[in-house]
Design an enzyme around this catalytic site. Sequence first.
Site, mmCIF file in Angstrom:
data_model
loop_
_atom_site.group_PDB
_atom_site.id
_atom_site.type_symbol
_atom_site.label_atom_id
_atom_site.label_comp_id
_atom_site.label_asym_id
_atom_site.label_seq_id
_atom_site.Cartn_x
_atom_site.Cartn_y
_atom_site.Cartn_z
ATOM 1 N N GLU A 177 91.172 19.955 9.753
ATOM 2 C CA GLU A 177 92.062 20.161 8.594
ATOM 3 C C GLU A 177 92.894 18.933 8.251
ATOM 4 O OE1 GLU A 177 91.507 22.400 10.929
ATOM 5 O OE2 GLU A 177 91.367 24.410 10.058
ATOM 6 N N GLU B 108 88.512 28.953 13.699
ATOM 7 C CA GLU B 108 89.584 29.948 13.835
ATOM 8 C C GLU B 108 89.042 31.373 13.895
ATOM 9 O OE1 GLU B 108 91.647 28.063 10.483
ATOM 10 O OE2 GLU B 108 93.445 28.104 11.738
ATOM 11 N N GLY C 77 88.495 26.810 9.514
ATOM 12 C CA GLY C 77 88.549 28.268 9.484
ATOM 13 C C GLY C 77 87.409 28.910 10.267
ATOM 14 N N ALA D 127 87.259 27.031 5.735
ATOM 15 C CA ALA D 127 87.652 27.713 4.509
ATOM 16 C C ALA D 127 86.917 27.036 3.358
ATOM 17 C CB ALA D 127 89.156 27.580 4.324
HETATM 18 N N1 3HC Z 1 84.231 24.255 1.481
HETATM 19 C C1 3HC Z 1 83.508 24.124 0.346
HETATM 20 N N2 3HC Z 1 82.399 23.379 0.260
HETATM 21 C C2 3HC Z 1 82.012 22.742 1.364
HETATM 22 C C3 3HC Z 1 82.714 22.823 2.575
HETATM 23 C C4 3HC Z 1 83.871 23.630 2.615
HETATM 24 N N3 3HC Z 1 84.580 23.789 3.728
HETATM 25 N N4 3HC Z 1 82.089 22.062 3.500
HETATM 26 C C5 3HC Z 1 81.013 21.529 2.885
HETATM 27 N N5 3HC Z 1 80.970 21.935 1.599
HETATM 28 C C6 3HC Z 1 79.943 21.622 0.606
HETATM 29 C C7 3HC Z 1 79.926 20.163 0.240
HETATM 30 O O1 3HC Z 1 80.836 19.897 -0.795
HETATM 31 C C8 3HC Z 1 78.492 19.980 -0.200
HETATM 32 O O2 3HC Z 1 78.396 20.508 -1.492
HETATM 33 P P1 3HC Z 1 77.400 19.843 -2.552
HETATM 34 O O3 3HC Z 1 76.039 19.981 -1.961
HETATM 35 O O4 3HC Z 1 77.612 20.652 -3.779
HETATM 36 O O5 3HC Z 1 77.844 18.415 -2.680
HETATM 37 C C9 3HC Z 1 77.720 20.917 0.716
HETATM 38 O O6 3HC Z 1 78.687 21.860 1.215
HETATM 39 C C10 3HC Z 1 77.067 20.238 1.898
HETATM 40 O O7 3HC Z 1 78.055 19.436 2.535
HETATM 41 P P2 3HC Z 1 77.699 17.982 3.098
HETATM 42 O O8 3HC Z 1 76.994 17.212 2.044
HETATM 43 O O9 3HC Z 1 78.950 17.436 3.645
HETATM 44 O O10 3HC Z 1 76.664 18.358 4.246
HETATM 45 P P3 3HC Z 1 76.517 17.761 5.699
HETATM 46 O O11 3HC Z 1 75.394 18.493 6.316
HETATM 47 O O12 3HC Z 1 76.483 16.267 5.630
HETATM 48 O O13 3HC Z 1 77.866 18.139 6.472
HETATM 49 C C11 3HC Z 1 79.633 19.546 7.247
HETATM 50 C C12 3HC Z 1 78.180 19.462 6.727
HETATM 51 C C13 3HC Z 1 79.749 18.861 8.596
HETATM 52 C C14 3HC Z 1 79.981 20.985 7.354
HETATM 53 C C15 3HC Z 1 80.559 18.821 6.239
HETATM 54 O O14 3HC Z 1 80.296 19.330 4.951
HETATM 55 C C16 3HC Z 1 82.024 19.002 6.493
HETATM 56 O O15 3HC Z 1 82.582 18.319 7.334
HETATM 57 N N6 3HC Z 1 82.668 19.919 5.742
HETATM 58 C C17 3HC Z 1 84.094 20.081 5.772
HETATM 59 C C18 3HC Z 1 84.525 20.826 6.988
HETATM 60 C C19 3HC Z 1 86.010 21.058 6.953
HETATM 61 O O16 3HC Z 1 86.795 20.178 6.652
HETATM 62 N N7 3HC Z 1 86.408 22.277 7.264
HETATM 63 C C20 3HC Z 1 87.778 22.637 7.278
HETATM 64 C C21 3HC Z 1 88.137 23.193 5.954
HETATM 65 S S1 3HC Z 1 89.874 23.508 5.837
HETATM 66 C C22 3HC Z 1 90.077 24.984 6.609
HETATM 67 O O17 3HC Z 1 89.157 25.521 7.142
HETATM 68 C C23 3HC Z 1 91.448 25.542 6.536
HETATM 69 C C24 3HC Z 1 91.631 26.692 7.451
HETATM 70 O O18 3HC Z 1 92.351 26.284 8.582
HETATM 71 C C25 3HC Z 1 92.357 27.827 6.790
#
Ligand code: 3HC
Length: 661
Positions: free
Chosen positions: A133, A113, A110, A71
């Site tokens: 998450e 999912e 997400g 998400a």
């Molecule tokens: N939402 C918004 N922005 C995100 C994002 C997300 N889920 N994931 C990454 N970004 C953004 C980062 O903030 C960064 O932005 P910036 O360049 O402006 O600083 C850019 O994307 C690149 O991210 P990274 O610098 O972290 O890039 P990497 O290549 O090192 O890593 C990644 C990529 C493995 C995807 C890492 O970003 C990551 O782990 N992201 C989070 C993943 C996550 O936690 N997902 C679950 C979200 S909660 C959810 O999905 C709820 C659901 O159940 C409803």
Amino acid sequence: MSSSLPPLASPLVRWTLVDDVALVTIDNPPVNAAGRDVRAGLAEAIARAGENPRIAAVVIAAAGRTFVAGADIREFGEPPVEPFLPDVCAAIETSRKPVVVAVHGTALGGGCELALAAHARVAAPGTRFAQPEIDLGIVPGAGGTQRLPRLVGMIAAIEMIGGGRRLATEEAARLGLVDEIATDDLVAAAVAHARRLVGHSPRRTRDLTVPPFDRVAAEAAVVAVENKARRQISPGEAARVTLAAADLPFDEGVARERATFLRLVASDQAAALRHVFFAEREAARIERIAGVAPRPVARFGVVGAGTMGAGIAVAAVDAGFEVTVVEMNDEAVAKGRDRIAAIRDRAVASGRLSAAAASQKLAATRLATDLSALAGADLVVEAVFDDLAVKRDLFARLAAVVRPDCVLATNTSYLDPNAIGEGLAHPERLVGLHFFSPAEVMRLAEVVDTATTSAETLATVVAVARKLGKLPIVTGVCEGFAGNRIWAVFRRECEFMLEEGALPQEIDAALEAFGLPMGPFAVFDLSGLDIAWSLRKRKAATRSPDERYVAVADRLCEMGRFGRKTGAGWYAYPEGRRTADPLVARLCEEESASKGIARRAFTAQEIVDRLIAVMAVEGERILAEGIVARASDIDLVFVTGYGWPRWLGGPMYRAGRLDRP
Ligand code: 3HC
């Protein structure tokens, strides 16, 4: 053959017809987060595909380097906007026409999912599936807790959702999460897969039953998750709601999951964890080295094999550097080797390393008694005794041995790196690289930008720190740099409160209730009071008589109470148990009396608020002096170097929330 379809309203999702399969492509760089426009585009595509007689099946793929990484975390602070992700997943799942996902890179949160809701999953080799998450203080909110156990089994689902386990493509295929591995063209394989499903009733994950599992083992897995999480709420909640998938009808399970998600997403812990998530990404932006290429570093030298040097050497070997450690003589080398071996033994004992790998790594760590062993080094970190003359002398001798462009990094904690570098040939290669103990474990590395450090040196050390698995935070030169400078203020304020009426156990209890794993006085006892005492004695002559000074720690040391190692310090330790000591209370009272201070009671809230406030004031000073780039860097220093749980968010973050409940 491809043909076009009337475009979707969303700017982030496009589609085209490949024969009779609608190929829907999410294109929301950099990580295809499932923000509002992505969700709207998917919902529209599924709805229109259902009505369009030219479309027999749907493939959902993603452009760029990854499938959906979750998400959009930036939306979490705002009220949710329709269409909600669980509804999009439900629309995919209940579609009468087969929906297949083509997954590459990462399918996280997400994104995973969305994949679970599809009727089949085709993945490229090297894809990773995870539900991270919990790291954001929440539980999956789009059916992950209910669909994942139906596909991969309960225990694996609990480990993924509650424990952060990631699945690579092959394992995901073995467990039933991936239906086909596409070794060639991913999208073509997914389209072919979708076509094969046409005419069959779609396999809906929601209609599967959770495969039989061992209840006792599942309960144990949940308890293991809860224990590991300590006071972080989300892992236990995530594991419990996953386990409920075995007992509740699908819709009820999803409703429970959603309620938990909405409650946690608004929680204090989740807000702090989001702050830390974005702080880490911000910290990667270092203005002074924007566009500056780091020099390659392969040969890594360490001078000094004490606790710090040994830890640094271990981290460097683990990161794949060719490592040489230099000590003064054979005896010191032998002791250093023992220290390194002890770190490896601990890793083997805890199951993190095999015995074979440990001895291989040990063999790969070269130890020598002569600095000339570092002649070919690309970078040398010194971790010798923290004394200006010793370090200056070492750098002068090093400079005579290494290449003029070899980066010279000092791991000093309190000395001025500019003074260390005085007279050094090619001072542009000098930099501070301040590790935190134990160096092989702690993530923080303060990279100290000295008066002479070149941008190229800084870029090189930042890159090296990242390769070591550290979080580099660039700081300017000041006493204690960012972390120890604020820590000193924190420590001093704790002592002021002792003098004003609080007792060590009250301050520790307040901070432990707040969230720190251990209160400061317990920490002092653990690390020993003698080193700080000798430092104070050295500084006594130059201390201003007007400076407020609390002498209780000195009294303890004079009694030989150096902490746990002597059986007593701020606490007594009968049978090893930390116990408040009336003698310490008496020392505090005497200290107050000697200064004419009337002691008063402190509430836990007052203790915490006061400490956060002084840390924040010092943090603001550090920012004003340009020592660090941003307040959130200071938060990261405490979260990655001083044992602050991520879910507290760091002192600057907390200071911004002092008025909140
Ligand atoms: N939402 C918004 N922005 C995100 C994002 C997300 N889920 N994931 C990454 N970004 C953004 C980062 O903030 C960064 O932005 P910036 O360049 O402006 O600083 C850019 O994307 C690149 O991210 P990274 O610098 O972290 O890039 P990497 O290549 O090192 O890593 C990644 C990529 C493995 C995807 C890492 O970003 C990551 O782990 N992201 C989070 C993943 C996550 O936690 N997902 C679950 C979200 S909660 C959810 O999905 C709820 C659901 O159940 C409803």
